[in-house]
Design a protein around this motif. Structure first.
Motif, mmCIF file in Angstrom:
data_model
loop_
_atom_site.group_PDB
_atom_site.id
_atom_site.type_symbol
_atom_site.label_atom_id
_atom_site.label_comp_id
_atom_site.label_asym_id
_atom_site.label_seq_id
_atom_site.Cartn_x
_atom_site.Cartn_y
_atom_site.Cartn_z
ATOM 1 N N MET A 54 3.341 2.991 -0.087
ATOM 2 C CA MET A 54 2.346 2.181 -1.657
ATOM 3 C C MET A 54 2.946 1.998 -2.425
ATOM 4 S SD MET A 54 1.575 7.114 -1.832
ATOM 5 C CE MET A 54 3.437 7.284 -2.108
ATOM 6 N N HIS A 57 -2.410 -0.398 -4.876
ATOM 7 C CA HIS A 57 -3.682 -0.072 -4.914
ATOM 8 C C HIS A 57 -4.749 -1.153 -5.370
ATOM 9 C CE1 HIS A 57 -6.498 3.079 -6.502
ATOM 10 N NE2 HIS A 57 -6.328 2.923 -5.265
ATOM 11 N N TYR A 144 -4.544 2.108 -0.333
ATOM 12 C CA TYR A 144 -3.121 1.513 -0.729
ATOM 13 C C TYR A 144 -2.494 0.445 0.901
ATOM 14 C CZ TYR A 144 -1.177 5.326 -3.349
ATOM 15 O OH TYR A 144 -1.133 6.140 -5.164
#
Length: 209
Positions: A54, A57, A144
């Motif tokens: 992650m 984003h 992500y």
């Protein structure tokens, strides 16, 4: 496609429990990207956010328009950059971005690996209920990236698609399949095999509900 805006933030006390969060970000002209994300960015809860899977984003600019039309009472709050994304660009959305897509931005190479699971912090960010549920239902979560090559990206950099898998699914399609009730279908099981899909989302697709 060009980068319209870049955002990053540091943890601040947030929400009713005043727990640290970095959902509130500010604009940057340049971000220095490492494997875990931008040096300028930092996650408040590193057990649930951030890390290699992650790292960055992106949220679609079109999705802000959808939210503004649905939640008219807070439309002015639903501005680009406000939902906690790092990258903003026109044309890219949850229907035309696919798992495994590999992009070059500046000297950075990044790969799409999953949707963003909408959480209650989105509601807290805007002071309005059920925005997270609407985002999930509509399949407009954003996505992500993992970082393949570190480097620097700037506002105005070209976003160049370097590679796309032949048998893949869009972010919206992954969300649709995850939200389907019942035992895993053959479509879910096939989606779980897509090269580059984050492990958490493989589990979601193969788990009976």
């Amino acid at each position: 496609m060009l980068v319209d805006a870049l955002f990053a933030g540091k943890p601040k006390a947030f929400g009713p429990r005043q727990s640290p969060s970095s959902i509130i970000k500010r604009p940057f002209e340049q971000l220095h990207i490492e494997i875990d994300g931008a040096i300028e960015d930092e996650q408040g809860n590193k057990k649930l956010h951030g890390g290699p899977e992650m790292a960055l984003h992106q949220f679609s600019q079109e999705s802000y328009v959808v939210l503004q039309n649905e939640f008219t009472a807070i439309a002015e709050k639903l501005a680009i950059g406000s939902i906690g994304e790092n990258i903003s660009a026109p044309l890219m959305n949850d229907r035309n971005v696919f798992i495994g897509d590999t992009y070059r931005i500046g000297s950075v190479i990044i790969q799409v690996n999953s949707p963003r699971a909408p959480c209650v912090k989105i509601n807290q960010r805007y002071g309005f209920q059920n925005i997270d549920l609407f985002i999930g239902e509509q399949g407009i979560t954003g996505w992500y990236f993992r970082v393949i090559e570190t480097g620097i990206m700037n506002v105005g950099d070209e976003i160049k698609l370097e590679y796309r898998l032949q048998n893949t699914k869009s972010i919206a399609e992954i969300m649709r399949l995850v939200r389907e009730k019942g035992s895993p279908s053959s479509e879910k099981l096939d989606a779980a095999k897509i090269n580059g899909l984050a492990a958490e989302w493989r589990r979601k697709l193969t788990k009976s509900t």
